[in-house]
Every structure is written in structure tokens, then in C-alpha cells.
Design a protein around this motif. Structure first.
Motif, PDB file in Angstrom:
ATOM      1  N   UNK A 253       0.854  -1.180   0.000  1.00  0.00           N
ATOM      2  CA  UNK A 253       0.000   0.000   0.000  1.00  0.00           C
ATOM      3  C   UNK A 253       0.891   1.231   0.000  1.00  0.00           C
ATOM      4  N   UNK A 254       1.113   1.797  -1.174  1.00  0.00           N
ATOM      5  CA  UNK A 254       1.989   2.952  -1.304  1.00  0.00           C
ATOM      6  C   UNK A 254       1.789   3.579  -2.677  1.00  0.00           C
ATOM      7  N   UNK A 255       2.241   4.835  -2.826  1.00  0.00           N
ATOM      8  CA  UNK A 255       2.206   5.513  -4.119  1.00  0.00           C
ATOM      9  C   UNK A 255       3.552   5.283  -4.790  1.00  0.00           C
ATOM     10  N   UNK A 256       3.548   4.680  -5.984  1.00  0.00           N
ATOM     11  CA  UNK A 256       4.823   4.302  -6.602  1.00  0.00           C
ATOM     12  C   UNK A 256       5.306   5.285  -7.667  1.00  0.00           C
ATOM     13  N   UNK A 257       4.713   6.492  -7.701  1.00  0.00           N
ATOM     14  CA  UNK A 257       5.175   7.558  -8.594  1.00  0.00           C
ATOM     15  C   UNK A 257       5.146   7.148 -10.072  1.00  0.00           C
ATOM     16  N   UNK A 258       4.194   6.309 -10.450  1.00  0.00           N
ATOM     17  CA  UNK A 258       4.092   5.853 -11.832  1.00  0.00           C
ATOM     18  C   UNK A 258       3.300   6.864 -12.653  1.00  0.00           C
ATOM     19  N   UNK A 259       3.978   7.528 -13.587  1.00  0.00           N
ATOM     20  CA  UNK A 259       3.296   8.487 -14.459  1.00  0.00           C
ATOM     21  C   UNK A 259       2.261   7.785 -15.337  1.00  0.00           C
ATOM     22  N   UNK A 260       2.549   6.531 -15.712  1.00  0.00           N
ATOM     23  CA  UNK A 260       1.620   5.786 -16.567  1.00  0.00           C
ATOM     24  C   UNK A 260       0.257   5.669 -15.924  1.00  0.00           C
ATOM     25  N   UNK A 261       0.203   5.199 -14.677  1.00  0.00           N
ATOM     26  CA  UNK A 261      -1.098   4.932 -14.068  1.00  0.00           C
ATOM     27  C   UNK A 261      -1.777   6.170 -13.502  1.00  0.00           C
ATOM     28  N   UNK A 262      -1.007   7.236 -13.277  1.00  0.00           N
ATOM     29  CA  UNK A 262      -1.657   8.522 -12.998  1.00  0.00           C
ATOM     30  C   UNK A 262      -2.394   8.974 -14.258  1.00  0.00           C
ATOM     31  N   UNK A 263      -1.734   8.824 -15.416  1.00  0.00           N
ATOM     32  CA  UNK A 263      -2.381   9.145 -16.690  1.00  0.00           C
ATOM     33  C   UNK A 263      -3.581   8.264 -16.964  1.00  0.00           C
ATOM     34  N   UNK A 264      -3.460   6.960 -16.665  1.00  0.00           N
ATOM     35  CA  UNK A 264      -4.588   6.035 -16.848  1.00  0.00           C
ATOM     36  C   UNK A 264      -5.767   6.479 -15.990  1.00  0.00           C
TER      37      UNK A 264
END
Length: 627
Positions: A253-264
Motif C-alpha cells: 500500500x503505497x504511491x509508486x510515482x508511476x506516471x503511466x497509471x496517474x495518466x490512466x
């Protein structure tokens, strides 16, 4: 009224966004022969080889493969644009480069390079070898549980299995893309990128959107590059940042700083973003429910047509009468070039028959009746995966493969090569499911770029044929060039191969090898998924819109909550932006989201090249418990 306010006005008239197709309104849709060109296939072949090498390298080192469809679209544009510019200067250019041709290249490359992953060269297929068997238990000493790689049988296996997936969901393409309006975020982002490359000059709003996309793309790409410097070891870097504390991180349970899934998250509807065997049960329950729902609608329509009766309102496509200009034009092109269902069904039966008769010759423990049963259930699994993939951009092909290991390994039995049978069945299921989902995603890209469905299907067939040869040959080069391939601690340890073999060893004991109460939980959550879907269907719209989608609920159970957190952050960003300025959010939100997905996806190419050149990150940023 400025450009983005005009876009909002058009959206409020019934559309889903600004009219992208207005910029292309004066252009004719090129015929099939101008989409599926010789130069497109030549560039596709070169990119397929390059991407297959990158995927194979990652297969044999980390086992983690990024999405490369965005990179395929971008590099396809770059190479053909160079080609056409040179011909134009020489006065020899006859056919201009179109977005439809660009889409064909992207589809062909993803089909070919996709087999480098689903072909199992770093997992189930290599898990059959004596190299991996020596590192497992004594059970593997049995010769009928071992099959060492050989170029001939690998290419043969790819050819008799890979084309099945292409015919599995073709009859459902209209339902998935137009009726269900599945998002396929990466496919949508790729289409947005391709459209932006080919947007004619003079459209001010389109120009602003392209500029926004480029800025977002560059920021996402540079962010991926920056993160790479801190990933020198296991669980290092920002993607392992314990955002909510170490205990929460240990429970994924954490924010992994993935630009892909923020965009998704910015592209997907809020209901998707807010929404082990428990996960598999929810996925199968939700997928099976929707599969049966589609089957009922299809048989009802066919029955009505045969009886000469009008199709009921329930069987018609979307009831929303306010259709945007984009939707109207795209739907017209998408349904015009039909692929007759009887062709798909007939080809599936023919290829399945060929597979049933030839695969047992390659893997004797896997009998013809095993393969027949696998081919009966493969379309259901393909639908479930394509449906979930369309909602969340996360493909769970390995999940269906692992399920096949347990079912067919136990069916064959320990004394009759159950390990090899389980791994071979895993391969069959993974390839069928993966190719079907990739095709449906590329249909979505084609729908958004006005590429002919026939050209998309043909490009996938050609790409699959290339992949059937390229992927085994690339693996064979690695296998022959490195003596220690597959050995733990070596340069190419193929970390997933021993895991798949160990699962196959467990699988020959059937479901009795599973933890206590595992099957009970499976049945419970399978029923729960069907109950949730029923509740969603029978409830009024004002209530149904708050009922979550089981498929979207299940995936975070399987891969961890970080994925859901990323998407929720994307949703929050879009929500706040909409509250602050609805016009700009509507006009530029898709561009920002697509740029985030594309930039992060494109970073996978130089990252793979750095790995091939054995250039390692210089630092490891890691968090541990204090003393």
C-alpha cells in the motif's frame, strides 16, 4: 468564446470530448491498400526485431516487461517520416504518410514483440528445460517432464497456437469498442499521440493540444529517466517509496510515482478508479457474467432476425441519442469494414483442429482432449482478460496461464508428464489470451484513428507471423551465446522460469496443494462478482453509477494497492482541474494523460537499451526500519 470553451460546448451537446475528427474532416479515409503498405511492413519488421531483443533481454533478467505500443507508434512515425521526406525531396513520393498507416505499423509491431513475452521464453517455455529442472526438486529427473529448447519445435508451437487468439474475439469487437465503450487506456493514449502527429496545420486548438501533449510527454519521459538513477538494486528507487510508512509498504500500500497509471486514472471513469484466488474469482465471475450477457444479446438478435422480427430496444447499441461528431464518424468507419463472424468462427475451428493434432506431437504428455478442452475455455478467458484490460490497462494473461498449470497438470498426473503438460497448457492459454487482448486494444487505437478494422486485423496477422519466427530466433541467439543462461546468479537468470516450473510441480497434486479454505473463498467471491453485476444491471442509474466494477476491484487484490492509488490520484487531479476550469480540463486533460502514459512508456526503450549495454544505475535509494 475561446478554443477550449468551444470544445466544451461541443462536448455538452452529447460528445465525449473535443471533436478531434474536425481537424481531419477534409481528408478522405485511405483505402486498405494505402494503409497496409510495403513501407509500413518493412518498418514494422525492423522495429519488431528491435523490440523483441529488448523484451527478450528483460524476460531473461528482471522478468518485468513495459508496454511498448506507444513507443512503436512513435518510432514508426519517425522512421516512415524520414523515408517520405527523402522521397519527397527527390520528387518520388506517391503516397503520403497517414495516421492510418502509422496505426498499422504500431499494431504489427506490438503483435510481433508481444510474442516475445507471451511465448514464455523467460517463463513457462524455458521452465521445461533441463537447466531449470536441475535447480528444482527430484521429481524433475523424469525425462517426460523435460523438453530442452530447439528452434524447430519452438517456431512450430508458435505457429499452431498464436493465430487462435486473433479469431477469438473478432465477432465481439463492436460490442467491446462501441457498445461497452471500453477505454483501453494505452490504446487510447497511442491513438491520441498518432492523431497529434498527423493533425493538419491551421487548427489552433489542435495545435495547443499537441503542445500540451509534448510537454506532458517530455516531463513523463524525464521523470522516468530521473527515477532510473536510484534503482541499482532490488526494491530501490521511487517505485519502492514507503509513502504511508514501512508497514503499509510491506502490504503493498503505497504511491509508486508511476506516471503511466496517474495518466490512466485521468482517462478512466471514476467508477473504475474507485472501485491470490480471491482476485481470480472476482475476475472470472465478472468476466463470465459479461460474456454470458453478450452471448444472450447476440443469440436474441440472431433469433429475431431469423424470425423476421424487429430487434428490441434492449438489443440495440447505446440509447444515448446525442452522438458527437467524432463518435459518428469513427463508428461509421468501424462498422463499414465488417469481418464476417462466420470467417472468425470457421478459422478458429480450423486452427484449433490443427493445434489439437500437432501440439501433442511436440508435447506428448498433453493429449488431444486436453487441448480440445483448453480451446473451448480459451475464448471465455480471452474475453475476461480483454474486458479487464479495457477497463484498467492491466493484462492478467499470466493469471490464466497459472490457472491452466493447476488444471491440466493435475489432469495429466505426476506419472504421465504432468509438469510438462501443465507448462505447455499454460503456454497455450497465455498466447491465446494475450493475442486476443492485444488485438482488441489495437482495434480501439484503430477506431480512434479511423484505421480500417480489416487493415488492423491484417496487420496483426502479419505481425503475429513475424513474431512466430523472430521471437524464437532472438531467444535462440541468447541461448546459444550465453552458456550460463537460466542459472541463478548469472547475467541472464530468467527469474520467472523456476517459479513456473515449481508451480507446475505443485499443480500435479491439483487443488489439494492449495492453502486451506482457498477454494471456499474462490466460490464465495465468484458468486459475489455475479451478484454485484446483477445489482448493477437491475438498479436505477442514480444508484448503479455508485456500484463498483468487480474486475476493477479485483486487480488491486492481485498486484497490490499501489496501482489503485496511482489511478485515484489521476482521478483527483482531473476532478480538481475540472472544478477550477472545466473548459481547459475537457480540452487538455486527455492530452496531459496521454503524454504521461506515452512518456513513461517510451522510457522503456532506452531503459532496455541501457540494460542490453550492461549499463547499471549508479545508486540505490532504499528505506529500512530504524534501529
Amino acid at each position: 468564446m475561446d478554443n477550449y470553451e468551444k470544445g466544451v460546448a461541443e462536448q455538452e451537446e452529447g460528445g465525449e470530448g473535443t471533436a478531434v475528427e474536425r481537424a481531419f474532416e477534409w481528408q478522405r479515409v485511405p483505402p486498405l491498400r494505402e494503409q497496409l503498405t510495403a513501407r509500413a511492413l518493412a518498418v514494422s519488421f525492423l522495429l519488431s526485431v528491435m523490440f523483441s531483443v529488448i523484451v527478450m533481454k528483460l524476460n531473461l533478467t528482471t522478468g518485468i516487461i513495459p508496454s511498448l505500443n506507444v513507443a512503436a507508434g512513435l518510432l514508426g512515425f519517425f522512421f516512415v517520416k524520414l523515408w517520405t521526406k527523402a522521397l519527397q525531396r527527390a520528387g518520388l513520393l506517391r503516397t503520403p504518410f497517414t495516421r492510418q498507416e502509422n496505426t498499422v505499423i504500431q499494431a504489427s509491431v506490438t503483435a510481433a514483440s508481444g510474442l516475445a513475452f507471451s511465448g514464455g521464453f523467460g517463463s513457462y517455455l524455458f521452465g521445461m528445460s533441463s537447466v531449470i529442472a536441475k535447480q528444482a526438486t527430484k521429481l524433475n529427473d523424469s525425462r517426460n517432464n523435460i523438453k530442452d529448447p530447439n528452434l524447430g519445435w519452438m517456431i512450430g508451437f508458435m505457429f499452431v497456437v498464436s493465430f487462435l487468439g486473433l479469431f477469438t474475439l473478432v465477432p465481439l469487437r463492436k460490442i467491446m469498442i462501441i457498445d461497452y465503450k471500453l477505454i483501453y487506456p494505452s490504446g487510447t493514449a497511442t491513438a491520441y499521440l498518432i492523431n497529434s502527429f498527423h493533425t493538419p496545420q491551421g487548427e489552433k486548438l489542435a495545435g495547443e493540444q499537441v503542445g500540451t501533449l509534448c510537454k506532458s510527454f517530455a516531463g513523463s519521459f524525464l521523470w522516468g529517466f530521473f527515477q532510473w538513477f536510484y534503482t541499482a538494486g532490488k526494491d530501490c528507487g521511487f517505485r519502492a517509496f514507503p509513502t504511508f510508512g514501512l508497514k503499509a509498504y510491506e502490504n503493498r500500500f503505497y504511491f509508486d510515482f508511476s506516471a503511466t497509471y496517474v495518466g490512466v486514472g485521468m482517462i478512466c471513469p471514476h467508477i473504475v478508479n474507485l472501485s491470490v484466488f480471491t482476485a481470480v474469482a472476482l475476475i472470472l465471475g465478472d468476466g463470465l457474467y459479461n460474456f454470458l450477457k453478450v452471448l444472450r444479446r447476440t443469440t436474441s438478435s440472431i433469433s429475431a432476425v431469423l424470425k423476421g422480427l424487429p430487434i428490441s430496444d434492449d438489443e440495440r447499441a447505446p440509447k444515448n441519442l446525442a452522438i458527437s461528431f467524432d463518435d459518428e464518424r469513427r463508428t461509421e468507419v468501424f462498422v463499414r469494414d465488417r469481418i464476417p463472424p462466420w470467417v472468425a468462427y470457421g478459422c478458429y475451428v480450423v486452427i484449433a483442429t490443427l493445434s489439437i493434432s500437432t501440439v501433442p506431437l511436440i508435447f506428448p504428455p498433453l493429449k488431444w482432449y486436453h487441448i480440445l478442452v483448453a480451446h473451448v475455455f480459451a475464448p471465455v478467458a480471452a474475453f475476461c482478460n480483454a474486458y479487464g484490460f479495457g477497463l484498467t490497462d492491466w493484462s492478467l494473461v499470466s493469471t490464466y496461464g497459472k490457472l491452466a498449470i493447476f488444471v491440466f497438470g493435475a489432469w495429466a498426473g505426476a506419472d504421465h508428464g504432468g509438469v510438462l503438460a501443465g507448462l505447455a497448457a499454460c503456454g497455450l492459454m497465455m498466447i491465446v489470451v494475450a493475442t486476443a487482448s492485444d488485438l482488441m486494444q489495437n482495434f480501439k487505437t484503430g477506431y480512434l484513428t479511423l484505421a480500417s478494422p480489416r487493415s488492423m486485423f491484417a496487420s496483426h496477422v502479419i505481425g503475429t507471423a513475424m513474431g512466430c519466427v523472430i521471437a524464437p530466433c532472438v531467444f535462440w541467439l541468447f541461448y546459444k551465446a550465453f552458456d550460463d543462461i537460466g542459472i541463478s546468479g548469472s547475467q541472464y537468470p530468467a527469474p520467472n522460469a523456476p517459479i513456473y516450473r515449481d508451480m507446475a510441480i505443485l499443480g500435479i497434486d491439483g487443488f489439494s496443494s492449495l492453502p486451506k479454505h482457498c477454494l471456499s473463498l474462490f466460490y464465495l467471491f465468484f458468486a459475489l462478482a455475479i451478484a454485484i453485476n446483477l445489482a448493477k444491471d437491475v438498479s436505477p442509474n442514480r444508484i448503479a453509477r455508485f456500484i463498483p466494477i468487480p474486475m476493477a476491484m479485483a486487480i488491486p487484490f492481485y498486484i497490490g494497492a499501489s496501482f489503485a492509488i496511482d489511478m485515484c490520484i489521476g482521478s483527483v487531479i482531473l476532478y480538481v482541474w475540472t472544478k477550477m476550469n472545466k473548459g481547459k480540463a475537457s480540452a487538455f486533460g486527455p492530452a496531459v494523460a496521454s503524454g504521461l502514459i506515452c512518456g513513461d512508456g517510451m522510457w522503456g526503450v532506452p531503459q532496455g537499451v541501457l540494460a542490453l549495454a550492461q549499463v547499471n544505475p549508479p545508486m540505490c535509494m532504499k528505506f529500512v526500519h530504524g534501529e
